[in-house]
Design an enzyme around this catalytic site. Sequence first.
Site, PDB file in Angstrom:
ATOM      1  N   HIS A 181       0.747  -1.108  -0.015  1.00 57.18           N
ATOM      2  CA  HIS A 181       0.366  -0.384   0.163  1.00 57.18           C
ATOM      3  C   HIS A 181       0.807   1.146  -0.374  1.00 57.18           C
ATOM      4  CE1 HIS A 181      -3.772  -3.012   1.702  1.00 57.18           C
ATOM      5  NE2 HIS A 181      -3.768  -2.713   0.591  1.00 57.18           N
ATOM      6  N   LEU A 210      -6.929   1.522   5.348  1.00 53.87           N
ATOM      7  CA  LEU A 210      -8.273   0.258   5.983  1.00 53.87           C
ATOM      8  C   LEU A 210      -9.049   0.304   4.992  1.00 53.87           C
ATOM      9  CD1 LEU A 210      -8.960   2.133   9.762  1.00 53.87           C
ATOM     10  CD2 LEU A 210      -6.994   0.367   8.973  1.00 53.87           C
ATOM     11  N   ARG A 286     -19.579  -3.004   5.704  1.00 57.38           N
ATOM     12  CA  ARG A 286     -21.350  -1.954   6.087  1.00 57.38           C
ATOM     13  C   ARG A 286     -22.374  -3.272   5.948  1.00 57.38           C
ATOM     14  NH1 ARG A 286     -20.222  -0.573  -0.353  1.00 57.38           N
ATOM     15  NH2 ARG A 286     -18.700  -3.179   0.136  1.00 57.38           N
ATOM     16  N   ILE A 333     -12.835   1.406   4.300  1.00 56.17           N
ATOM     17  CA  ILE A 333     -13.504   1.408   6.063  1.00 56.17           C
ATOM     18  C   ILE A 333     -12.653   2.847   6.559  1.00 56.17           C
ATOM     19  CG2 ILE A 333     -13.637   0.284   7.491  1.00 56.17           C
ATOM     20  CD1 ILE A 333     -11.960  -2.346   5.815  1.00 56.17           C
ATOM     21  N   ASN A 336     -14.763   5.684   5.278  1.00 51.84           N
ATOM     22  CA  ASN A 336     -16.695   5.611   4.832  1.00 51.84           C
ATOM     23  C   ASN A 336     -17.157   5.411   6.361  1.00 51.84           C
ATOM     24  OD1 ASN A 336     -16.737   6.935   2.403  1.00 51.84           O
ATOM     25  ND2 ASN A 336     -16.118   4.372   1.287  1.00 51.84           N
ATOM     26  N   GLU A 386      -4.934   6.964  -5.199  1.00 50.04           N
ATOM     27  CA  GLU A 386      -2.825   6.455  -5.546  1.00 50.04           C
ATOM     28  C   GLU A 386      -3.483   6.569  -7.495  1.00 50.04           C
ATOM     29  OE1 GLU A 386      -2.898   1.895  -3.626  1.00 50.04           O
ATOM     30  OE2 GLU A 386      -4.977   2.614  -3.265  1.00 50.04           O
TER      31      GLU A 386
END
Length: 411
Positions: A181, A210, A286, A333, A336, A386
């Site tokens: 990442h 995340l 979610r 994650i 949001n 990215e």
Amino acid sequence: MSKSSRVLVLNCGSSSLKFALIDPHSGALDLSGMGDAFGQDEPTVSWKFNGDRQCTALPAETRHGEVIRFLVDEILSECPDLRENLVAVGHRVVHGGEKFSHSVLIDDAVISTIQECVALAPLHNPAALNGIEAARAAFPGLPQVAVFDTAFHQSMPRHAYIYALPYELYRDHGIRRYGMHGTSHRYVTERAAELLNLPVNEVNIISAHLGNGASITAVRNGHSVDTSMGLTPLEGLVMGTRSGDVDPGLLLHLSSRLDYCLKEINDMLNKKSGLLGISELSNDCRALEQAASEGHDGAQLALDIFCYRLAKYIASYHGVLPQVDALVFTGGIGENSSLVRQKTLAHLSGLGYVLDEARNQRARFGEEGPISTEQSAFTLVIPTNEEWVIARDAAGLVPPTSPNSDPCSRE
């Protein structure tokens, strides 16, 4: 380079290919799409252009090359201005080992080195190589650039990346912590510096990316000095289907006492663990938040463990930085889930973190900004980008060329 220049960004997975046409100066997205379900009966390609979404079925044998040819022959043929302004193709490559600390123009030597790193990313690097081969064939007039997820973490000191194993394993076989990442953590670092009004080389942050894959990075003076993922993306935080950190002795126990074979252990740790394994319900945060609100104990436990382990990493990274200018949440994650941010910061009150509930609730669906109170240790949500980093790097490596050359020409 012209302000009308565009970069095609490709992100190849084992059974998918994401593509985007981006203005490297502004980050504006002209076109985005995805080829999906390679190797299945009904692969598709979907794309969005000028606000319109389209999707079409592709032949069963479709792979990366067929999607790229469809992009050239069907989509870009309808967008001549975009096609003519293409200056480069930027490829996301997961693993560059120790060979690459920055993005590079792709040549045969670079391809050979990416191939050498296949053992370190057996699902991701072969897909990237397929995409590179197909893009070189489809765009022979364009420079191709590799942007590595591992590159940002090559600034880690030895005491952060060497495992406490016999040193010969590192010296002879390259077994060490590499991190992933990196492109996301790099973008977040640069954007946090802007928001903090600090030079990048003076900013100190903790960046938490995340998503279904998750990692956290300690950034000192703009450089990664520690990160949670290791030799592979399995180490570190709890993830969607990955376990994150476990006792290595567990693997011996699974083998000797429960008769697991290596493939079963690998599948369990990578595909059946994490949020999915704990909840026995889903790897989707979610869905787990909804289920937890309805009283599902497994969903609640999965979220509790996810946030607790994240908080422990955040706390530990306070110990490796001279100061923390900001804690940043990013990724699907991180950007949001107000609940995950709230539950995580609740563990960190001893370090001065105090959540502003109203700000936290507003920070979702691409919203950027602080979520902490004025008296708190500074906490931000920054949507990652990215693709823009890849486009910028690719455009920055373009050598001088004829402005009228056709990037798709095969002559």
